[in-house]
Design a protein around this motif. Structure first.
Motif, PDB file in Angstrom:
ATOM      1  N   VAL A  67       8.174   4.873  16.146  1.00  0.00           N
ATOM      2  CA  VAL A  67       8.210   6.200  16.758  1.00  0.00           C
ATOM      3  C   VAL A  67       7.070   7.060  16.221  1.00  0.00           C
ATOM      4  N   SER A  68       6.844   6.995  14.917  1.00  0.00           N
ATOM      5  CA  SER A  68       5.773   7.795  14.303  1.00  0.00           C
ATOM      6  C   SER A  68       4.415   7.430  14.908  1.00  0.00           C
ATOM      7  N   ARG A  69       4.147   6.129  15.057  1.00  0.00           N
ATOM      8  CA  ARG A  69       2.853   5.704  15.600  1.00  0.00           C
ATOM      9  C   ARG A  69       2.735   6.043  17.089  1.00  0.00           C
ATOM     10  N   LEU A  70       3.824   5.920  17.801  1.00  0.00           N
ATOM     11  CA  LEU A  70       3.802   6.279  19.229  1.00  0.00           C
ATOM     12  C   LEU A  70       3.538   7.778  19.408  1.00  0.00           C
ATOM     13  N   ARG A  71       4.126   8.589  18.552  1.00  0.00           N
ATOM     14  CA  ARG A  71       3.890  10.039  18.624  1.00  0.00           C
ATOM     15  C   ARG A  71       2.418  10.367  18.407  1.00  0.00           C
ATOM     16  N   ARG A  72       1.787   9.682  17.466  1.00  0.00           N
ATOM     17  CA  ARG A  72       0.368   9.935  17.239  1.00  0.00           C
ATOM     18  C   ARG A  72      -0.475   9.519  18.442  1.00  0.00           C
ATOM     19  N   ALA A  73      -0.059   8.437  19.109  1.00  0.00           N
ATOM     20  CA  ALA A  73      -0.809   7.975  20.281  1.00  0.00           C
ATOM     21  C   ALA A  73      -0.625   8.921  21.466  1.00  0.00           C
ATOM     22  N   LEU A  74       0.584   9.443  21.627  1.00  0.00           N
ATOM     23  CA  LEU A  74       0.886  10.286  22.783  1.00  0.00           C
ATOM     24  C   LEU A  74       0.416  11.726  22.593  1.00  0.00           C
ATOM     25  N   GLU A  75       0.443  12.212  21.346  1.00  0.00           N
ATOM     26  CA  GLU A  75       0.040  13.601  21.064  1.00  0.00           C
ATOM     27  C   GLU A  75      -0.934  13.605  19.882  1.00  0.00           C
ATOM     28  N   PRO A  76      -2.140  13.097  20.088  1.00  0.00           N
ATOM     29  CA  PRO A  76      -3.083  12.981  18.957  1.00  0.00           C
ATOM     30  C   PRO A  76      -3.492  14.320  18.347  1.00  0.00           C
ATOM     31  N   ASP A  77      -3.386  15.412  19.093  1.00  0.00           N
ATOM     32  CA  ASP A  77      -3.810  16.721  18.585  1.00  0.00           C
ATOM     33  C   ASP A  77      -2.664  17.501  17.930  1.00  0.00           C
ATOM     34  N   ARG A  78      -1.481  16.917  17.851  1.00  0.00           N
ATOM     35  CA  ARG A  78      -0.339  17.620  17.261  1.00  0.00           C
ATOM     36  C   ARG A  78      -0.534  17.734  15.748  1.00  0.00           C
ATOM     37  N   ALA A  79      -0.279  18.925  15.212  1.00  0.00           N
ATOM     38  CA  ALA A  79      -0.407  19.150  13.764  1.00  0.00           C
ATOM     39  C   ALA A  79       0.644  18.333  13.014  1.00  0.00           C
ATOM     40  N   PRO A  80       0.372  17.965  11.752  1.00  0.00           N
ATOM     41  CA  PRO A  80       1.283  17.087  10.994  1.00  0.00           C
ATOM     42  C   PRO A  80       2.729  17.572  10.947  1.00  0.00           C
ATOM     43  N   ARG A  81       2.945  18.867  10.777  1.00  0.00           N
ATOM     44  CA  ARG A  81       4.318  19.369  10.654  1.00  0.00           C
ATOM     45  C   ARG A  81       4.857  19.947  11.973  1.00  0.00           C
TER      46      ARG A  81
END
Length: 483
Positions: A67-81
């Motif tokens: 889930v963590s890796r998919l989130r980075r792929a889907l929303e690459p510009d989302r801030a860490p927190r």
């Protein structure tokens, strides 16, 4: 714009560029959430369905990593927190948040449900079919949830093909449709609607011989594969073609119109098997012009449901616990302004079917019937047409010849020849339109005569007219089957 495609290779896209979704099992997590249609999927369900029978010891942390890796792929510009906005945490698991237009499968399903005039239906189905780029979810076919969803989407695709063809026939496009319909019927030879559309298209082109030959091919396939003759609907079509009374233009497909009154037909489903109810609910959910009014698991619940929801049609299992379908049908039909009742049966004893006919049900449908047959039965019942195949009726009457019943209608003495002619045609299973064509009457005039027969004989349902015609000797077994 972020989009997802499942009708073909499974992918996610950002403004037209394909995203890296990782390995097979990580991609499967996203695909499973897409199949859920925006609803939350518990983590335990994800584990059980991604590793059927043998999840690893670290399955939970593995899912969380996916889930963590998919989130980075889907929303690459989302801030860490920053909270995720697409693949979200939704207790007790995760959910995919997307608009219908972002997911091809969701958009496809919405288009298949759309209704309107033939031109609108043609455009909607054309767009829906254009979304397909290959088999749905094929790369996850070994997982049961994906195989189930792929089968459901494929059934919707076939419905879209047939709805598009039906709209095309109504728009006068028979010539352009014949080749595709020929291929469709050959690929899916057990689909009644495929043969109906092909034969009508051929007939519209002036190829009556080829149209009848298509129905003969359907009959041969069904006898070889199922041991069955053509359905009552295809027999009626064959008879209309032989009599050269098929109307112009072709009627819209069953999925594209309602009972003719411009209203949505409300259907109560009563069956003690949850799986049967779920299947019928899914069928009604995707069909334009009909909707689920309620569900019941036994006869008593069916009676209560009818009183509370006032449906147009009840699909009623003939055998249920607590109060069987036959007893429930009698009580429902005794109500003020009762709905039409269509009995569902797996095979059904002649005794029960005969009693149901006497009670005034609008006919029978086998539980193994295709969705198109259920929908045709619902619409025919709502329109007041007979749903009883004469072959079934003659078998029942033959089995019960000579039986007397104090509740049977009075003798037919005193009826005019014109009324007797109408009664004979009702017993043969003809609709008001077909009766009018046979007797040179308008459909409205035929309907008035049928209504007057009901009033004269003290009956309230077309099925009871069929029984009266047989039991009085006006029609005898073996002479009424004209289809």
């Amino acid at each position: 714009m972020l989009t997802f495609t499942a009708l073909g290779p499974f992918q996610a896209w950002s403004d037209g560029a394909s995203l890296d979704l990782g390995g097979q099992r990580q991609r499967a997590v996203l695909a499973r959430l897409l199949v859920a249609g925006g609803r939350a999927v518990p983590v335990n369900t994800l584990i059980d369905e991604l590793w059927p029978g043998s999840p690893p010891a670290q399955a939970l942390s593995t899912i969380q990593g996916y889930v963590s890796r998919l989130r980075r792929a889907l929303e690459p510009d989302r801030a860490p927190r920053e909270e995720a906005g697409v693949l979200v945490s939704a207790a007790p698991g995760y959910a995919l948040r997307a608009a219908p237009e972002q997911v091809d499968a969701w958009r496809f399903e919405a288009l298949v449900k759309s209704d309107g005039d033939p031109a609108r239906v043609w455009a909607a189905m054309d767009t829906a079919l254009g979304l397909w780029r290959g088999p749905a979810l094929a790369e996850f076919a070994e997982l049961s949830w994906a195989a189930t969803e792929a089968s459901r989407l494929e059934e919707l695709r076939l419905i879209a093909v047939e709805r598009r063809a039906g709209a095309g026939l109504a728009l006068g496009r028979a010539t352009a449709l014949v080749a595709d319909l020929e291929a469709h019927a050959l690929a899916y030879p057990l689909r009644e609607e495929a043969w109906r559309l092909l034969s009508v298209a051929l007939y519209r082109m002036g190829r009556q011989g080829d149209a009848l030959a298509a129905l003969r091919r359907a009959r041969a396939v069904w006898r070889d594969e199922l041991g069955l003759d053509l359905s009552a609907g295809l027999k009626r079509l064959e008879a209309d073609m032989l009599a050269q009374r098929l109307e112009e233009p072709a009627a819209a497909t069953p999925a594209a119109h309602d009972s003719g009154r411009g209203k949505v037909l409300r259907v109560l489903v009563a069956d003690d098997q949850a799986l049967v109810r779920a299947g019928l609910r899914a069928m009604l959910d995707i069909e334009a012009g009909v909707e689920l009014a309620g569900e019941a698991g036994n006869g008593e619940e069916a009676i209560t449901g009818v009183r509370e929801t006032r449906p147009d049609v009840v699909l009623l299992d003939i055998q249920m616990p607590h109060l069987d379908g036959l007893a429930a049908a009698r009580r429902i039909l005794a109500e003020d302004r009762p709905p039409k009742v269509v009995m569902m049966t797996t095979f059904g004893s002649d005794e029960n079917l005969y009693a149901a006919l006497r009670a005034g049900v609008s006919g029978f449908v086998l539980k193994t019937s295709a969705p198109e047959q259920f929908l045709a039965a619902i619409r025919a019942a709502a329109a007041g047409d007979a749903l009883i195949d004469p072959a079934v009726t003659t078998r029942l009457i033959s089995a019960f010849t000579g039986r007397t019943d104090p509740a049977s209608p009075p003798a037919l003495a005193g009826l005019s020849d014109a009324r007797l002619d109408v009664l004979k045609l009702v017993a043969r299973g003809l609709t008001n339109r077909q009766i009018g064509q046979t007797l040179a009457l308008s459909e409205e005039e035929a309907g008035v005569m049928v209504k007057s027969l009901l009033e004269h004989l003290g009956l309230f349902d077309r099925a009871q007219l069929v029984m009266a015609a047989y039991e009085s000797g006006l029609v005898t077994p073996g002479t009424a089957v004209t289809k």
